[in-house]
Scaffold this motif. Sequence first.
Motif, PDB file in Angstrom:
ATOM      1  N   ALA A 175       5.147  20.679  -9.985  1.00 19.63           N
ATOM      2  CA  ALA A 175       4.883  21.319  -9.185  1.00 19.63           C
ATOM      3  C   ALA A 175       3.492  20.780  -8.802  1.00 19.63           C
ATOM      4  N   GLY A 176       2.694  20.581  -9.723  1.00 21.87           N
ATOM      5  CA  GLY A 176       1.073  20.780  -9.872  1.00 21.87           C
ATOM      6  C   GLY A 176       1.204  19.948  -9.289  1.00 21.87           C
ATOM      7  N   ALA A 177       1.905  18.671  -9.515  1.00 23.45           N
ATOM      8  CA  ALA A 177       1.704  16.641  -8.781  1.00 23.45           C
ATOM      9  C   ALA A 177       0.684  16.974  -7.549  1.00 23.45           C
ATOM     10  N   ALA A 178       2.084  17.866  -7.338  1.00 21.32           N
ATOM     11  CA  ALA A 178       2.240  17.766  -5.467  1.00 21.32           C
ATOM     12  C   ALA A 178       1.194  18.283  -5.258  1.00 21.32           C
ATOM     13  N   LYS A 179       0.671  19.656  -5.800  1.00 19.22           N
ATOM     14  CA  LYS A 179      -1.115  20.520  -5.144  1.00 19.22           C
ATOM     15  C   LYS A 179      -1.968  19.647  -3.926  1.00 19.22           C
ATOM     16  N   PHE A 180      -2.188  18.404  -5.462  1.00 14.48           N
ATOM     17  CA  PHE A 180      -3.412  17.223  -4.947  1.00 14.48           C
ATOM     18  C   PHE A 180      -2.908  15.931  -4.396  1.00 14.48           C
ATOM     19  N   ASP A 181      -1.801  15.414  -4.244  1.00 15.33           N
ATOM     20  CA  ASP A 181      -1.469  14.537  -4.311  1.00 15.33           C
ATOM     21  C   ASP A 181      -0.201  14.628  -2.886  1.00 15.33           C
ATOM     22  N   GLU A 182       0.140  13.990  -1.443  1.00 18.34           N
ATOM     23  CA  GLU A 182       0.934  14.388  -0.525  1.00 18.34           C
ATOM     24  C   GLU A 182       1.655  13.111  -1.531  1.00 18.34           C
ATOM     25  N   GLY A 183       1.476  12.236  -1.961  1.00 24.57           N
ATOM     26  CA  GLY A 183       2.906  11.120  -2.028  1.00 24.57           C
ATOM     27  C   GLY A 183       3.589  11.522  -2.966  1.00 24.57           C
ATOM     28  N   VAL A 184       3.557  12.332  -3.736  1.00 28.46           N
ATOM     29  CA  VAL A 184       4.548  13.242  -4.399  1.00 28.46           C
ATOM     30  C   VAL A 184       5.862  13.347  -4.265  1.00 28.46           C
ATOM     31  N   PRO A 185       5.836  14.332  -3.387  1.00 29.58           N
ATOM     32  CA  PRO A 185       6.957  14.918  -2.918  1.00 29.58           C
ATOM     33  C   PRO A 185       8.078  13.959  -2.835  1.00 29.58           C
ATOM     34  N   LYS A 186       7.693  12.866  -1.673  1.00 23.94           N
ATOM     35  CA  LYS A 186       8.211  12.160  -1.155  1.00 23.94           C
ATOM     36  C   LYS A 186       8.979  10.990  -1.782  1.00 23.94           C
ATOM     37  N   ALA A 187       8.220  10.965  -3.354  1.00 28.52           N
ATOM     38  CA  ALA A 187       8.380  10.605  -4.934  1.00 28.52           C
ATOM     39  C   ALA A 187       9.885  10.174  -5.593  1.00 28.52           C
ATOM     40  N   PRO A 188      10.426   9.037  -5.533  1.00 25.47           N
ATOM     41  CA  PRO A 188      11.821   9.278  -6.198  1.00 25.47           C
ATOM     42  C   PRO A 188      11.527   9.828  -7.636  1.00 25.47           C
ATOM     43  N   TRP A 189      12.871  10.463  -7.932  1.00 23.91           N
ATOM     44  CA  TRP A 189      12.829  10.976  -9.483  1.00 23.91           C
ATOM     45  C   TRP A 189      12.363  10.721 -10.598  1.00 23.91           C
TER      46      TRP A 189
ATOM     47  N   MET B 235       0.785  -1.358  -0.048  1.00 21.07           N
ATOM     48  CA  MET B 235      -0.153  -0.032  -0.722  1.00 21.07           C
ATOM     49  C   MET B 235       0.881   0.824   0.235  1.00 21.07           C
ATOM     50  N   SER B 236       0.180   2.134  -0.634  1.00 20.39           N
ATOM     51  CA  SER B 236       1.596   3.185  -0.763  1.00 20.39           C
ATOM     52  C   SER B 236       1.008   4.262   0.060  1.00 20.39           C
ATOM     53  N   VAL B 237       2.360   4.752   0.820  1.00 19.27           N
ATOM     54  CA  VAL B 237       2.451   6.497   1.359  1.00 19.27           C
ATOM     55  C   VAL B 237       2.926   7.518   0.776  1.00 19.27           C
ATOM     56  N   SER B 238       3.912   6.638  -0.129  1.00 19.07           N
ATOM     57  CA  SER B 238       4.703   8.016  -1.136  1.00 19.07           C
ATOM     58  C   SER B 238       4.760   6.844  -2.535  1.00 19.07           C
ATOM     59  N   TYR B 239       4.705   6.888  -2.875  1.00 17.29           N
ATOM     60  CA  TYR B 239       5.129   6.459  -4.741  1.00 17.29           C
ATOM     61  C   TYR B 239       6.010   5.819  -5.087  1.00 17.29           C
ATOM     62  N   THR B 240       6.202   4.807  -5.116  1.00 23.54           N
ATOM     63  CA  THR B 240       7.790   4.336  -5.736  1.00 23.54           C
ATOM     64  C   THR B 240       7.216   3.888  -7.729  1.00 23.54           C
ATOM     65  N   SER B 241       8.290   3.535  -8.340  1.00 23.81           N
ATOM     66  CA  SER B 241       7.815   3.390  -9.429  1.00 23.81           C
ATOM     67  C   SER B 241       7.412   1.651  -9.459  1.00 23.81           C
ATOM     68  N   ILE B 242       7.778   1.244  -9.197  1.00 29.48           N
ATOM     69  CA  ILE B 242       7.087  -0.269  -9.422  1.00 29.48           C
ATOM     70  C   ILE B 242       8.301  -0.806  -7.957  1.00 29.48           C
ATOM     71  N   LEU B 243       7.123  -1.579  -7.539  1.00 29.75           N
ATOM     72  CA  LEU B 243       7.512  -2.564  -5.758  1.00 29.75           C
ATOM     73  C   LEU B 243       7.661  -3.834  -6.729  1.00 29.75           C
ATOM     74  N   TRP B 244       9.127  -3.730  -6.429  1.00 36.43           N
ATOM     75  CA  TRP B 244       9.953  -5.579  -7.578  1.00 36.43           C
ATOM     76  C   TRP B 244       9.563  -6.381  -6.859  1.00 36.43           C
ATOM     77  N   ASN B 245       8.973  -7.353  -6.871  1.00 38.13           N
ATOM     78  CA  ASN B 245       9.564  -8.711  -5.716  1.00 38.13           C
ATOM     79  C   ASN B 245       9.924  -9.900  -7.363  1.00 38.13           C
ATOM     80  N   ARG B 246      10.039 -10.979  -6.333  1.00 42.83           N
ATOM     81  CA  ARG B 246      10.833 -11.307  -6.496  1.00 42.83           C
ATOM     82  C   ARG B 246      10.013 -12.538  -7.826  1.00 42.83           C
ATOM     83  N   GLN B 247       8.016 -12.744  -7.327  1.00 43.44           N
ATOM     84  CA  GLN B 247       6.935 -13.005  -8.269  1.00 43.44           C
ATOM     85  C   GLN B 247       6.857 -12.459  -9.291  1.00 43.44           C
ATOM     86  N   LYS B 248       7.494 -10.703  -9.217  1.00 42.30           N
ATOM     87  CA  LYS B 248       6.897  -9.643 -10.287  1.00 42.30           C
ATOM     88  C   LYS B 248       8.436 -10.065 -11.111  1.00 42.30           C
TER      89      LYS B 248
END
Lengths: 345, 69
Positions: B29-43, A1-14
């Motif tokens: 810039a824009g995405a972070a305005k309505f999704d708090e998950g964005v600023p913490k995401a990797p590049w 589940m997401s707190v922030s985003y990652t591109s893809i959560l890789w695991n062995r199955q994927k």
Amino acid sequence: MSVSYTSILWNRQKKAYDLGILVFVLVFSVLFFVGHAVLHPNATFETIFIRNFGLLAFLLLHVVLIIGPLARLNARFLVILYNRRHLGVTMFMLAAVHGVFSIMNFHTLGDMNPIKSVFLSNLSYDSLIHFPFQVLGFLALIILVLMATTSHDFWLKNLGPKVWKALHMMVYVAYALIILHVVLGALQNENSPILFGIVLAGFLLISSLHLLAAFRERSIDKPLDQATAEWVKACQVNDIKNDRAKIVTVSGERVAIFKYNGKLSAVNNFCRHQGGPLGEGKIVDGCITCPWHGYQYLPENGQSPPPFTEKVETYRLKLEGEEVWIHPEPLAEGTYVKPIQLAGS
Amino acid sequence: MAGIISLAVDIFFLYLAIGVLFSIWFVFAGAAKFDEGVPKAPWHFRLIILPGSILLWVPLFIKLLKKKS
Ligand code: HEM
Ligand code: FES
């Protein structure tokens, strides 16, 4: 589940899953090229290349389309469903290679813009035999690009489940366009009965599996209420197994009514991760657990336990004797509803 | 007929061109305005949402406007 985003959560199955797709693509391509070289020694490399990628994309599209009903008919197929997204994106990339190379090969020679040339180089729109079938492939590709680029969780969350669902249901429009693209294209090139056979067999497979799954779920999809109804009868308490749910349809939405710890709660059936059917999941550690990838929600408020932020709509329930009644109007995502306490527990 | 199709393709290109400009602003810039998950995401997450924001700039733009008012 997401707190922030990652591109893809890789695991062995994927990784194993993607390796499987890659091996299939490579083996198919090698066999296709060798087969073509033997059977049609005059075919150019470009022709074989374009056909190879078109057919590969077409085959994977079939897999994408049958996984859904297969997984509903038999839980063993959940393994393929688990990473359907990668399959879909791969299918799009193969189709894009096919489309881009077709355009490069057939539409960049004149002085017209290549995309315009797809639409304008053949104007026989009123003919069935000479119809510019490339246009149909192009339109299908636009749908596929929309789906592929919105497949990340970010899009389901920010477009909202309704828009996202509608967008991804367009895969059926794309499928219809592609069938026409292939059939009309084949009519113009050589009349290969094998290709017609493949298209027909694929269509029969996809439609019969969908019909079968719909038939099995007809009791779920039959709406309980007329649009204006207040409380409607959903089921008997005993129809629901412990730590499981019964799925019903009210106001056009599927709702999962869960029984757990001697209590009843109802939430929208659509998982906010990728639309998995929550009502087919179990209660694990007090949480509704999605059968597709395990996202969790608290039954009484439809919220993922902190620090997660996913939320689904909740519904009001009431008990009349042994009958469970539901109010068809959904409450805002994450609204707390006091669970119904069952007698004797 | 050919004229209409040609015009439609031009409009489609224009739509995409605006989308490209919008998306650059949106992913940074824009995405972070309505999704708090964005600023913490990797590049590279920004790279992943880039194509979608080129294509879907209109609904995203509407959503951002609604958020403001
Ligand atoms: C820009 C979009 C597209 C263009 C310009 C295009 C063009 C073409 C052309 C020119 C052919 C005939 C090739 C030949 O027989 O030598 C063809 C065949 C085909 N296309 Fe497409 N296509 C496009 C999109 C798609 C998509 C999205 C799919 C499916 C996912 C697809 C699947 C196929 C298949 C299965 C064939 C038949 C291959 C065969 O003859 O063995 N195409 N396409
Ligand atoms: S759809 Fe992935 S967890 Fe529910």
